[in-house]
Design a protein around this motif. Structure first.
Motif, mmCIF file in Angstrom:
data_model
loop_
_atom_site.group_PDB
_atom_site.id
_atom_site.type_symbol
_atom_site.label_atom_id
_atom_site.label_comp_id
_atom_site.label_asym_id
_atom_site.label_seq_id
_atom_site.Cartn_x
_atom_site.Cartn_y
_atom_site.Cartn_z
ATOM 1 N N PHE A 14 21.775 48.435 10.414
ATOM 2 C CA PHE A 14 20.842 49.572 10.797
ATOM 3 C C PHE A 14 20.036 49.776 9.587
ATOM 4 C CE2 PHE A 14 19.853 53.942 10.689
ATOM 5 C CZ PHE A 14 19.376 54.232 12.033
ATOM 6 N N THR B 74 21.911 54.243 20.671
ATOM 7 C CA THR B 74 22.224 52.834 20.789
ATOM 8 C C THR B 74 23.515 52.726 21.469
ATOM 9 O OG1 THR B 74 20.471 52.206 19.250
ATOM 10 C CG2 THR B 74 21.956 50.545 20.396
ATOM 11 N N TYR C 143 21.548 58.659 15.960
ATOM 12 C CA TYR C 143 20.789 58.985 14.308
ATOM 13 C C TYR C 143 19.816 60.226 14.871
ATOM 14 C CZ TYR C 143 17.960 58.246 10.613
ATOM 15 O OH TYR C 143 17.136 58.520 9.443
ATOM 16 N N LEU D 56 26.873 47.521 10.097
ATOM 17 C CA LEU D 56 27.386 48.339 11.118
ATOM 18 C C LEU D 56 28.720 47.511 11.553
ATOM 19 C CD1 LEU D 56 24.323 49.285 13.464
ATOM 20 C CD2 LEU D 56 25.845 50.619 12.011
ATOM 21 N N ILE E 289 13.095 53.163 11.899
ATOM 22 C CA ILE E 289 14.547 52.616 11.862
ATOM 23 C C ILE E 289 14.320 51.332 12.561
ATOM 24 C CG2 ILE E 289 15.660 54.847 11.544
ATOM 25 C CD1 ILE E 289 16.403 55.308 14.491
ATOM 26 N N LEU F 52 23.408 59.448 10.280
ATOM 27 C CA LEU F 52 23.904 58.436 11.358
ATOM 28 C C LEU F 52 25.487 58.470 11.643
ATOM 29 C CD1 LEU F 52 23.270 55.500 12.899
ATOM 30 C CD2 LEU F 52 24.275 54.443 11.104
ATOM 31 N N THR G 204 17.483 48.950 14.469
ATOM 32 C CA THR G 204 18.916 48.625 14.921
ATOM 33 C C THR G 204 18.842 46.954 15.228
ATOM 34 O OG1 THR G 204 18.830 50.836 15.743
ATOM 35 C CG2 THR G 204 20.665 49.279 16.108
ATOM 36 N N TRP H 200 27.557 44.342 16.532
ATOM 37 C CA TRP H 200 26.700 44.938 15.842
ATOM 38 C C TRP H 200 26.364 44.263 14.357
ATOM 39 C CZ3 TRP H 200 24.916 50.014 17.594
ATOM 40 C CH2 TRP H 200 25.726 50.661 18.648
#
Length: 243
Positions: free
Chosen positions: A168, A123, A77, A157, A236, A99, A238, A165
């Motif tokens: 996000f 990440t 990001y 994601l 942000i 992203l 995640t 995942w």
């Protein structure tokens, strides 16, 4: 990391870090010039299939050299500045708010061809089974909900990766506002402040800070996020699943 031992789940507590005190790397992964790099979270301290959470500053004219991840999937990001990401031989011009997803097995590099530092948040997560989707390049602020109050933009994601995942999110919290949420029981979260100053409160502990503050939150944990000054707070989030 597995947290069930002899049939008993042993939950972790929150982790807080920031981007101060990075290492200085020269020709990182065979690139050019100088980068400043810091690991914010080690996956061994997080619940779920996280490998690591990192923050990198690439000085003007510098780059992270081309490399291939054979054991992890990755997102970049762009926090500040402009970047040229070369993904499987194709150049992607990226800027703050972008992203970029890197599926396992893709070759990639990232360079700063501008005259100011370029910052990006990273990440990495361990993969799952099945074929990976092609790399994606998304400008997340374009997805921000209109209107006043807390605004959010979301990227699913799961469609881009084989690993566990989840979401996000980009979050804008106005001065005087407060985000009040609970981490879903099937995932853990890392929050990272981009702009403004604020406080993240979780498990009875207040974590204040400005740009660069990162806080990892565990499954089922209630938390609040609020600006501490007259300016809005942008951050942000995640999310990664927990088996």
């Amino acid at each position: 990391m597995a947290t069930t031992v002899r049939g008993e789940r042993r939950p972790f507590g929150p982790i807080a870090n920031d981007v101060s005190g990075p290492a200085v790397t020269h020709r990182q992964v065979g690139g050019e010039g100088v980068c400043r790099w810091k690991m914010l979270m080690n996956g061994m301290h997080l619940e779920g299939e996280w490998n690591c959470v990192e923050y990198v500053v690439v000085e003007p004219g510098a780059s992270v050299g081309e490399h291939v991840h054979l054991r992890t999937e990755e997102i970049y990001y762009i926090v500040r500045g402009h970047a040229v990401v070369t993904m499987d031989g194709v150049e992607i011009r990226a800027a703050a708010g972008d992203l970029i997803t890197t599926p396992i097995g893709s070759s990639h590099s990232i360079a700063n061809r501008g005259d100011e530092d370029m910052h990006f948040f990273v990440t990495e997560v361990f993969p799952g089974e099945g074929p990976a989707a092609p790399p994606a390049h998304l400008h997340v602020p374009d997805r921000l909900e209109p209107g006043a109050g807390i605004r959010s933009a979301e990227v699913d994601l799961t469609r881009y990766f084989t690993g566990d995942w989840r979401r996000f999110r980009l979050l804008d919290i106005p001065a005087g506002g407060r985000l009040d949420e609970r981490v879903p029981t099937d995932r853990s979260i890392v929050l990272h402040v981009l702009e403004g100053s604020g406080a993240i409160v979780a498990d009875g502990v207040r974590h204040p800070g400005g740009p660069g503050l990162s806080v990892a939150l565990t499954p089922g944990l209630a938390f609040t996020v609020s600006p501490t000054g007259a300016q809005p707070l942008r951050l942000i989030s995640t999310e990664v699943g927990v088996a």
